[in-house]
Design an enzyme around this catalytic site. Structure first.
Site, mmCIF file in Angstrom:
data_model
loop_
_atom_site.group_PDB
_atom_site.id
_atom_site.type_symbol
_atom_site.label_atom_id
_atom_site.label_comp_id
_atom_site.label_asym_id
_atom_site.label_seq_id
_atom_site.Cartn_x
_atom_site.Cartn_y
_atom_site.Cartn_z
ATOM 1 N N GLU A 38 64.751 -16.196 44.620
ATOM 2 C CA GLU A 38 63.547 -15.520 44.101
ATOM 3 C C GLU A 38 63.837 -14.897 42.735
ATOM 4 O O GLU A 38 63.007 -14.950 41.826
ATOM 5 C CB GLU A 38 63.099 -14.411 45.067
ATOM 6 C CG GLU A 38 62.601 -14.914 46.402
ATOM 7 C CD GLU A 38 62.099 -13.787 47.304
ATOM 8 O OE1 GLU A 38 61.546 -12.795 46.790
ATOM 9 O OE2 GLU A 38 62.265 -13.887 48.531
ATOM 10 N N MET A 74 52.490 -4.943 49.237
ATOM 11 C CA MET A 74 52.092 -5.184 50.623
ATOM 12 C C MET A 74 50.597 -4.992 50.887
ATOM 13 O O MET A 74 50.211 -4.574 51.967
ATOM 14 C CB MET A 74 52.893 -4.255 51.557
ATOM 15 C CG MET A 74 54.390 -4.467 51.496
ATOM 16 S SD MET A 74 54.876 -6.136 51.950
ATOM 17 C CE MET A 74 54.645 -6.055 53.709
ATOM 18 N N ARG A 75 49.772 -5.309 49.912
ATOM 19 C CA ARG A 75 48.329 -5.198 50.142
ATOM 20 C C ARG A 75 47.655 -6.498 49.739
ATOM 21 O O ARG A 75 48.086 -7.162 48.794
ATOM 22 C CB ARG A 75 47.740 -4.067 49.294
ATOM 23 C CG ARG A 75 48.167 -2.681 49.707
ATOM 24 C CD ARG A 75 47.400 -1.674 48.895
ATOM 25 N NE ARG A 75 45.981 -1.713 49.191
ATOM 26 C CZ ARG A 75 45.338 -0.799 49.901
ATOM 27 N NH1 ARG A 75 45.970 0.230 50.381
ATOM 28 N NH2 ARG A 75 44.039 -0.911 50.112
ATOM 29 N N GLU A 104 68.113 -14.411 46.473
ATOM 30 C CA GLU A 104 68.859 -14.835 45.272
ATOM 31 C C GLU A 104 68.035 -15.839 44.464
ATOM 32 O O GLU A 104 68.003 -15.793 43.235
ATOM 33 C CB GLU A 104 70.149 -15.561 45.683
ATOM 34 C CG GLU A 104 71.342 -14.682 45.876
ATOM 35 C CD GLU A 104 72.532 -15.488 46.398
ATOM 36 O OE1 GLU A 104 72.671 -16.680 46.038
ATOM 37 O OE2 GLU A 104 73.293 -14.915 47.186
ATOM 38 N N HIS A 124 56.637 -15.406 47.147
ATOM 39 C CA HIS A 124 56.601 -15.442 48.616
ATOM 40 C C HIS A 124 57.879 -16.109 49.130
ATOM 41 O O HIS A 124 58.285 -17.143 48.608
ATOM 42 C CB HIS A 124 55.359 -16.225 49.063
ATOM 43 C CG HIS A 124 55.213 -16.229 50.535
ATOM 44 N ND1 HIS A 124 54.695 -15.158 51.229
ATOM 45 C CD2 HIS A 124 55.572 -17.152 51.472
ATOM 46 C CE1 HIS A 124 54.728 -15.425 52.522
ATOM 47 N NE2 HIS A 124 55.250 -16.626 52.695
ATOM 48 N N LEU A 166 44.639 -8.384 47.960
ATOM 49 C CA LEU A 166 43.804 -8.025 46.818
ATOM 50 C C LEU A 166 42.336 -8.336 47.111
ATOM 51 O O LEU A 166 42.033 -9.341 47.755
ATOM 52 C CB LEU A 166 44.249 -8.819 45.581
ATOM 53 C CG LEU A 166 45.335 -8.190 44.701
ATOM 54 C CD1 LEU A 166 46.479 -7.639 45.504
ATOM 55 C CD2 LEU A 166 45.813 -9.150 43.656
ATOM 56 N N ASN A 220 62.653 -7.873 42.967
ATOM 57 C CA ASN A 220 62.042 -8.898 42.107
ATOM 58 C C ASN A 220 61.548 -8.286 40.796
ATOM 59 O O ASN A 220 61.685 -8.894 39.731
ATOM 60 C CB ASN A 220 60.912 -9.608 42.841
ATOM 61 C CG ASN A 220 61.429 -10.720 43.738
ATOM 62 O OD1 ASN A 220 61.911 -11.735 43.247
ATOM 63 N ND2 ASN A 220 61.385 -10.505 45.042
ATOM 64 N N GLU A 273 41.753 -15.821 46.406
ATOM 65 C CA GLU A 273 41.161 -14.856 47.336
ATOM 66 C C GLU A 273 41.731 -14.950 48.749
ATOM 67 O O GLU A 273 41.393 -14.153 49.617
ATOM 68 C CB GLU A 273 39.642 -15.029 47.345
ATOM 69 C CG GLU A 273 39.055 -14.583 46.020
ATOM 70 C CD GLU A 273 37.597 -14.954 45.825
ATOM 71 O OE1 GLU A 273 36.885 -15.102 46.845
ATOM 72 O OE2 GLU A 273 37.186 -15.111 44.666
HETATM 73 C C1 GRF Z 1 60.473 -10.565 48.711
HETATM 74 O O1 GRF Z 1 61.109 -11.314 49.703
HETATM 75 C C2 GRF Z 1 59.218 -11.258 48.262
HETATM 76 O O2 GRF Z 1 59.280 -12.642 48.330
HETATM 77 C C3 GRF Z 1 58.191 -10.759 49.245
HETATM 78 O O3 GRF Z 1 58.562 -9.423 49.512
HETATM 79 C C4 GRF Z 1 59.940 -9.240 49.237
HETATM 80 C C5 GRF Z 1 60.007 -8.155 48.214
HETATM 81 O O4 GRF Z 1 61.296 -7.784 47.872
HETATM 82 N N1 GRF Z 1 56.861 -10.898 48.721
HETATM 83 P P1 GRF Z 1 61.533 -6.849 46.604
HETATM 84 O O5 GRF Z 1 60.672 -5.596 46.816
HETATM 85 O O6 GRF Z 1 61.133 -7.598 45.393
HETATM 86 O O7 GRF Z 1 62.992 -6.515 46.657
#
Ligand code: GRF
Length: 203
Positions: A177, A93-94, A175, A112, A96, A14, A145
């Site tokens: 996203e 992956m955290r 795709e 998401h 906030l 992304n 939050e």
């Molecule tokens: C994606 O599916 C996004 O929606 C989710 O984590 C994944 C991250 O993929 N939050 P990338 O690291 O952007 O390839």
């Protein structure tokens, strides 16, 4: 000019879609300043370097604001501030801390892989398959939050096929996203996102 900071933890596809979009020059008033990873081994770090964007790793055992303070210090070192910045979470992956969210109020976006408010949290594609929904998709929202609970900016739908696996469905969502996230960055830069309570009005 909007100064962009992107937070990642992994693959960074992304992030790459946003950086490609900006490189194409369709949006000229967003300047990517820094990519920060919570994991030293994140694949996305190499991708960011190929774009010539500075990278930084914030990887320690601290929690909450103690951790986020280092993120904020790094953002500010690269001039991504609450008055001129946008922070995009891209596979970050955290959770906030409240302090971070409040400091950059409605200036932090997340993507998401489901149609929120369905299937927040981890493994959303699997949850959608297991639930048996016929349509899922992806959502870009401002970060508040809670967990994946902030005001929704935009969504794209993806049909669930009978023979879908976690991988095939995830690929088709991804795709979408890659189309959705850059378009939301563009709307933000054009100041077209008006937040009224839970609602984001696109002007
Ligand atoms: C994606 O599916 C996004 O929606 C989710 O984590 C994944 C991250 O993929 N939050 P990338 O690291 O952007 O390839």
């Amino acid at each position: 000019m909007i100064n962009l900071g992107i937070l990642i933890s992994g693959r960074g596809s992304n992030m790459e879609s946003i950086l490609n979009f900006l490189k194409e020059g369709e949006v000229t008033d967003v300047c990517p300043k820094i990519v920060i990873s919570s994991k030293p081994e994140a694949e996305g770090l190499k991708k960011a370097s190929k774009f010539g964007i500075p990278t930084s790793i914030v990887s320690n055992n601290l929690k909450g604001w103690d951790y986020d303070e280092e993120i904020v210090n790094t953002l500010q070192k690269y001039n991504v501030n609450p008055d001129n910045g946008l922070v995009c979470l891209a596979g970050y992956m955290r959770l906030l801390s409240r302090e971070f969210v409040r400091k950059y109020k409605m200036r932090i976006m997340n993507i998401h892989p489901s149609l929120l408010p369905s299937f927040p949290g981890l493994n959303s594609q699997k949850k959608a398959l297991d639930y048996g929904v016929k349509v899922t998709g992806c959502t870009v929202h401002f970060v508040d939050e809670g967990l994946d609970s902030g005001p929704i900016i935009a969504q794209r739908q993806v049909a669930v096929l009978e023979n879908d696996t976690y991988e095939t469905l995830s690929d088709r969502i991804l795709e979408q996203e890659h189309i959705l996230y850059p378009s939301c960055v563009k709307l933000f830069s054009e100041k077209r996102l008006l937040v009224e309570g839970r609602k984001v009005i696109v002007t």
